[in-house]
Write an enzyme that holds these catalytic residues in place. Structure first.
Site, mmCIF file in Angstrom:
data_model
loop_
_atom_site.group_PDB
_atom_site.id
_atom_site.type_symbol
_atom_site.label_atom_id
_atom_site.label_comp_id
_atom_site.label_asym_id
_atom_site.label_seq_id
_atom_site.Cartn_x
_atom_site.Cartn_y
_atom_site.Cartn_z
ATOM 1 N N VAL A 8 33.969 85.055 86.289
ATOM 2 C CA VAL A 8 33.629 85.472 84.930
ATOM 3 C C VAL A 8 34.769 85.081 84.002
ATOM 4 C CG1 VAL A 8 32.814 87.338 83.455
ATOM 5 C CG2 VAL A 8 32.402 87.441 85.929
ATOM 6 N N GLY A 9 34.536 84.059 83.194
ATOM 7 C CA GLY A 9 35.533 83.598 82.244
ATOM 8 C C GLY A 9 35.357 84.240 80.884
ATOM 9 N N LEU A 13 29.669 83.227 82.838
ATOM 10 C CA LEU A 13 29.725 83.697 84.223
ATOM 11 C C LEU A 13 29.157 82.607 85.111
ATOM 12 C CD1 LEU A 13 28.632 87.107 85.712
ATOM 13 C CD2 LEU A 13 27.657 84.983 86.612
ATOM 14 N N LYS A 14 29.914 82.231 86.132
ATOM 15 C CA LYS A 14 29.434 81.264 87.125
ATOM 16 C C LYS A 14 29.366 81.959 88.482
ATOM 17 C CE LYS A 14 32.710 78.439 85.833
ATOM 18 N NZ LYS A 14 33.638 77.275 85.776
ATOM 19 N N TYR A 96 55.644 86.085 90.210
ATOM 20 C CA TYR A 96 55.601 86.729 88.893
ATOM 21 C C TYR A 96 56.492 87.972 88.903
ATOM 22 C CZ TYR A 96 52.739 85.952 84.684
ATOM 23 O OH TYR A 96 52.276 85.575 83.447
ATOM 24 N N GLY A 103 47.221 86.826 85.807
ATOM 25 C CA GLY A 103 45.779 86.726 85.642
ATOM 26 C C GLY A 103 45.080 86.385 86.945
ATOM 27 N N ASP A 105 42.376 84.837 87.452
ATOM 28 C CA ASP A 105 41.877 83.457 87.497
ATOM 29 C C ASP A 105 42.977 82.485 87.884
ATOM 30 O OD1 ASP A 105 43.148 84.065 85.063
ATOM 31 O OD2 ASP A 105 41.958 82.611 83.929
#
Length: 255
Positions: A8-9, A13-14, A96, A103, A105
């Site tokens: 879900v960008g 949604l893919k 990080y 994120g 993604d």
């Protein structure tokens, strides 16, 4: 055992349904919806699918959208699981400052890219570029440690920022030119070369840090637009998020 991967960008949604959670699993079905239309999935594209036994998703669109997706998943007896970046998973170490704030993604894409690169040759430093609403340029060393990365606006955000803050720049989308001679081409070329420059900079940083030539993998909905303007060698990979979700699911869902 079927596996549903969801990405879900910020705009779409893919989804992809596989026979099982594994890198080489056959694809049963796939699709995409704009976020405005996801409330129709249960009565539409998902209505005739083989019910998934496991689901793993990546979302950057926020909790409200996540709840809408989960409501559509109620037609199946499957528990939604969403990726949160961790200190390490699937062979990658997260460098990080606060690993969970990375994120999802970016984390999933790096895992997908790392395993894709490792499957085609020996381990080497890797730059992972995701070109979408935002652009991320992330560096991984040859041991699989994420060293850090860049975030910059995508083409659309750059253009909208200039249009909203500068009078007289409401112009059609132009072409990428070496020497633009009109405002449309100047805006499009400026955004494209800004992204290309960020990639070049990170490749150089990683080369200097590791002492060897990095591999560069690019993905994302607008990745193909960057190809003609890149000065570093790179591989354009489709479905990098799904690749990463499959790698993670193969380790999480072991029956």
């Amino acid at each position: 055992m079927t596996f549903l991967a969801i990405d879900v960008g910020n705009t779409r949604l893919k989804w992809a349904l596989y026979t099982h959670p594994h890198r080489d699993a056959p694809l049963l079905a796939q699709g995409a919806e704009f976020l405005d239309n996801i409330d129709k999935l249960a009565d539409g594209a998902w209505a005739t699918l083989t019910p998934p036994t496991h689901m793993l998703g990546c979302i950057v669109a926020g909790d409200a959208v996540r709840r809408r997706v989960e409501a559509q998943m109620e037609l199946w007896d499957v528990a939604p699981q969403w990726v949160v970046a961790s200190a390490g998973e699937a062979g990658l170490t997260n460098g990080y400052d606060y690993p969970a704030r990375l994120g999802a993604d970016r984390w999933v894409a790096m895992i997908g890219a790392w395993h894709h690169a490792f499957s085609t040759g020996p381990a080497r430093p890797l730059v992972v570029v995701m070109v979408g609403t935002a652009v991320t340029v992330d560096a991984i060393d040859a041991s699989g440690k994420f060293l850090g990365g860049l975030i910059l606006p995508g083409h659309g955000i750059m253009l909208r920022a200039l249009e909203s803050g500068t009078a007289g720049l409401h112009v059609p989308t132009g072409e990428v030119r070496e020497f633009p001679t009109n405002t449309s081409d100047a805006l499009t070329s400026g955004g494209t070369f800004a992204i290309a420059g960020a990639v070049n900079c990170m490749v150089q940083h990683l080369r200097d840090h590791c002492g060897t030539e990095p591999k560069c993998i690019m993905a994302g909905g607008a990745g193909w637009k960057m190809a003609p303007s890149m000065s570093v060698q790179f591989e354009l990979v489709d479905n990098l998020i799904f690749d990463g979700l499959l790698e993670m699911a193969a380790r999480r869902f072991i029956d």
